[in-house]
Write an enzyme that holds these catalytic residues in place. Structure first.
Site, PDB file in Angstrom:
ATOM      1  N   SER A   1      47.838  52.212  23.312  1.00 24.30           N
ATOM      2  CA  SER A   1      49.157  52.700  22.915  1.00 24.30           C
ATOM      3  C   SER A   1      49.693  51.776  21.839  1.00 24.30           C
ATOM      4  O   SER A   1      49.191  50.646  21.669  1.00 24.30           O
ATOM      5  CB  SER A   1      50.096  52.682  24.137  1.00 24.30           C
TER       6      SER A   1
ATOM      7  N   TYR B   1      53.744  48.701  31.934  1.00 23.49           N
ATOM      8  CA  TYR B   1      52.971  49.507  30.983  1.00 23.49           C
ATOM      9  C   TYR B   1      52.537  48.657  29.791  1.00 23.49           C
ATOM     10  O   TYR B   1      51.368  48.671  29.384  1.00 23.49           O
ATOM     11  CB  TYR B   1      53.821  50.692  30.527  1.00 23.49           C
TER      12      TYR B   1
END
Length: 258
Positions: free
Chosen positions: A140, A153
């Protein structure tokens, strides 16, 4: 697959014939798009998800595996003779560090760091033996940058980046490459849930959340489509770029250009 499918191009058809791929989080979103793209290129695809992907598996002539990736014993039952491993499964939780539930932090890291590690442990001996393999990790922009309230995350994606680079160095002599794909916000159920939650919290429209919150740091003001990520995964899964390893491929609309 039909000729109208965006992944089924003449350039890719048959490129992965005889290869076996395993995609996690394959029941929807990015994972589904990746499974479709790899199958259209000729790979036999194992679709791994906590939900059944049986209908998609039938459509692309793959095999669905319903697995909780937080369960190491369940992971151990998955196929090991895999040529292309796509670590995609993920989940999110938004909270400040001092209020972040420890059990949720642990779950995110089990699914997004430990599961990729275990899958690599299982698949690498086969890849090394045949002196060819592709590890592709859906990281990401948060594997390269941080945002507040997403400690688990962000930490997990940063860990995945390090794991990928280590695998790249260890696998180089065996013809195994390991790379990350780093998208910004992709039009997936996970992101759409975030948009709805933030719209309710801030009492603004979902369109305003998308433009003013999610895309505030990007140059291109639109959500990325799963098919765009899948095309990048497909490129990294073949022989078009055998020297590209240990890399992070940003698909973020210019977010990390700042």
């Amino acid at each position: 697959m039909t000729t109208s499918d965006p992944h089924n191009t003449a350039a890719n058809a048959g490129a992965l014939e005889g290869k076996v791929a395993l995609v996690t989080g394959a029941a929807g979103g990015i994972g589904k798009a990746c499974a479709e793209a790899l199958a259209a290129a000729g790979a036999a695809v194992h679709l791994v998800d906590q939900h059944s992907a049986a209908s998609l598996a039938t459509e692309i002539r793959g095999e669905s595996h319903v697995v909780d990736l937080a369960d190491a014993d369940a992971i151990a039952e998955l196929p090991r003779e895999v040529d292309i491993l796509v670590n995609n499964a993920g989940l999110q939780h938004v909270a400040p560090i001092h209020e972040f539930p420890v059990e949720r932090f642990s779950l995110i890291h089990k699914v997004m760091v430990l599961a990729p590690f275990l899958l690599m442990q299982q698949c690498l001996p086969h890849m090394y033996a045949q002196r060819w393999g592709r590890l592709v990790h859906i990281s990401s922009v948060h594997g390269l940058r941080a945002s507040p309230y997403k400690s688990a995350y962000v930490a997990a994606k940063h860990a995945l980046e390090g794991l990928s680079k280590t695998a790249a160095l260890e696998g180089a002599e065996f013809g195994v490459t390991s790379n990350c794909v780093n998208p910004g916000y992709v039009r997936t159920p996970l992101v759409e849930d975030q948009i709805a939650t933030q719209a309710q919290a801030h009492q603004i429209s979902e369109d305003e959340v998308t433009e003013r919150v999610l895309l505030s740091r990007t140059g291109i003001k639109k959500l990325i489509e799963p098919s765009e990520v899948a095309k990048s995964v497909l490129w990294l899964s073949g022989d078009q770029c055998p020297s590209m390893t240990g890399s992070s491929l940003s698909l973020d609309g210019g977010w990390t250009a700042h």
